[in-house]
Design an enzyme around this catalytic site. Structure first.
Site: not given
Ligand code: MN
Length: 575
Positions: A46, A70, A74-75, A136, A257
């Site tokens: 990811h 990124h 957090e993880d 992300d 269009d």
């Molecule tokens: Mn992410």
């Protein structure tokens, strides 16, 4: 998956940068080792996909590094300090920004989407943070089918309501459209099914039609002495087609269009010349010629549009633009970034002082952003124009549930508590900011997650009045301690109006406002009378604010006298 997929895109980057990306790639794999996404694939895929996107948008190498990292804070067990140590301050700053953005959640109509979009800008402080977040989100949307259905809908809604409009306003139309299309089936499953069943054939048929028209256009343009760079056709996206169909009673024949033809030429003169050639070839539909070159859309979009009665008299939309307009239209701010990156030798600006000050709350913020970019074409100015400072006087803190609380600069956990509910304020005994215990007079910052600790039957303390910033907190505290001390109420904050007479110059209001905000005094009202100027007198500026003691007023006057152009200052109490 291979780091080469990224470094090949950035092959003109310095060796240092390539090394850094390699290290970040390995760090990402190490940090997320053993973790899996809901889709079953290893987690590190990811961040890798997000980083690849950021590289394709031609952002700088440090943004690519930040995208790779990124989700680390957090993880995984690694902290922002680990990232600072390994990859430097600027990367840590970007990762920290993306991490903060991940903390808030959009839960639909009860929250004002526009406020949340502003909050995102304020928290980001740097447009690159938002762009990384978009990369992300794009990958998360592509893998949305793997997560639980109740979560799918919330994330899809947040994507259409918050992130797609942000991308659109940054001029990143391709991303905006992609995000909306990815979210559409989750938000409108029935309608999506209907579209697939009813439009698919039409799409294919129109594509074939466009293929027939292309060579005719090419020949006519070349006979007119212009060499087109390319002519292609683009299909309208599901999500925007759906919106348009709603306006036209779901009648597909009203949508001209569905498949539009796009002609890319070298110069603006060529654009208009080609428009003439096309209109000479097929008659235009009245009222459908749009000159977004002379009058660009608010997000900066430029192009010529026309609808002509084309082959077999079928109304067909044709768009004409230069290559530069095309790239800008596709990638918006990211395209600007790419243009300037080459001539930019970059240093990270540690100075977070305001570069631009918003005098009007209702300013069209991205328009502003664009005009700064035009003003700051030199390298350093360009970087600082990506810093988002126009909500300098507001901060946005977040509850543990992802609710956003909008507060003035200098606000404390007590202000936060009273802004959620008066009872929570009254019973407040402590606070956790980003999971750490903080003092009650702690100065909150945008993106802080604040948890208020309460105790039943607790009464607010008088001493809070010396540090709270919001009037709601002040009022409630005074109310709660009323009777205990009437003395304090008289001593409490009062409305003060300053009258400042000054020689007009650009930046005057900004310089004055900065003094107030640096002194942590909230301006409640500003009026400026510049008409005096026309009568040969100096303009008069009146500023109202809340101040709780005389000493502060005296200090403020001293500072204001130091502002260039200020002639006279007086004040009075108003109530
Ligand atoms: Mn992410």
């Amino acid at each position: 998956m291979n780091v080469k997929e990224i470094t090949n895109i950035l092959k003109f980057s310095s060796k240092n940068n390539i090394d850094l990306i390699n290290r970040a790639y390995n760090f990402n794999q190490k940090a997320h080792k053993g973790q899996k996404r809901m889709s079953g694939e290893p987690y590190f895929v990811h961040p890798f996909e997000a980083a690849k996107k950021v590289a394709q948008w031609k952002l700088d190498a440090l943004s690519v590094v930040a995208a790779l990292l990124h989700d680390v804070v957090e993880d995984t067990k690694y902290t922002i300090d680990d990232i600072k140590k390994e990859f430097g301050e600027e990367v840590a700053f970007l990762v920290d920004g993306v991490t903060k953005l991940g903390r808030f959640k959009y839960r639909g109509a009860q929250q004002k989407a526009e406020n949340l979009r502003k909050m995102i800008l304020a928290i980001s402080q740097d447009i690159r943070v938002i762009i990384i977040k978009l990369a992300d989100r794009l990958h998360n949307m592509k893998t949305l089918s793997a997560i639980l259905p109740n979560k799918q809908k919330r994330i899809a809604l947040e994507t259409t309501e918050i992130y797609a409009p942000l991308a659109y306003r940054l001029g990143m139309q391709v991303v905006a459209g992609e995000l909306e299309d990815l979210a559409f089936p989750y938000i409108h499953p029935q309608e999506y099914k209907w579209l697939i069943q009813n439009i698919k054939e039409k799409y294919e048929e129109r594509h074939q039609y466009a293929e027939k028209v292309k060579p005719i256009i090419k020949k006519a343009i070349e006979e007119g002495g212009i060499k087109p760079i390319k002519i292609d056709s683009r299909a309208k996206r599901w999500s925007s087609l759906y919106k348009k169909l709603l306006r036209h009673d779901m009648d597909i024949n009203q949508v001209y269009d569905l498949v539009a033809l796009r002609i890319i030429v070298r110069t603006i003169e060529d654009c208009y010349a080609v428009l003439g050639i096309i209109h000479n070839l097929w008659p235009p539909l009245p009222g459908r010629i749009k000159d977004y070159i002379a009058l660009p859309k608010p997000n900066g979009y430029r192009s010529l549009h026309t609808v002509v009665f084309c082959l077999n008299d079928r109304p067909t939309e044709i768009q004409i633009r230069t290559m530069e307009m095309h790239e800008e239209a596709e990638n918006g701010i990211a395209a600007h970034w790419a243009y300037h990156q080459a001539k930019t030798s970059r240093t990270f600006l540690k100075d977070k002082s305001p570069t631009v000050f918003a005098e009007k709350k209702e300013l069209a913020w991205v328009q502003q952003l664009r005009s700064w970019q035009k003003e700051h074409l030199d390298s350093e100015g360009f970087i600082s124009s990506l810093k988002v400072d126009f909500f300098k006087d507001r901060i946005f803190a977040i509850t543990p549930h992802g609710e956003v609380v909008d507060l003035p600069v200098g606000a404390t956990p007590v202000d936060f508590a009273y802004n959620i509910h008066s009872e929570i304020g009254d019973q407040c005994v402590g606070a956790k900011v980003n999971d750490k215990i903080a003092t009650l007079d702690y100065n909150l910052r945008s993106g802080d997650v604040v948890e208020i600790l309460v105790q039943k039957n607790k009464k607010p303390s008088e001493s809070w009045l010396s540090f709270v910033k919001t009037s709601i907190a002040k009022r409630r505290i005074r109310l709660a301690i009323k009777g205990k001390s009437t003395r304090l109420i008289r001593k409490g904050p009062s409305q003060v109006e300053f009258k400042i007479i000054a020689e007009d110059r650009t930046g005057l209001l900004k310089d004055i406002s900065v003094i107030f905000s640096r002194s942590r005094i909230n301006i409640t009202k500003t009026t400026a009378n510049f008409e005096e100027k026309n009568r040969g007198r100096f303009p008069i500026i009146k500023i109202r604010c809340e101040i709780d003691n005389k000493e502060k007023i005296d200090k403020l006057i001293l500072k204001l006298k130091g502002v260039k152009g200020v002639k006279e200052i007086s004040y009075k109490l108003v109530n």
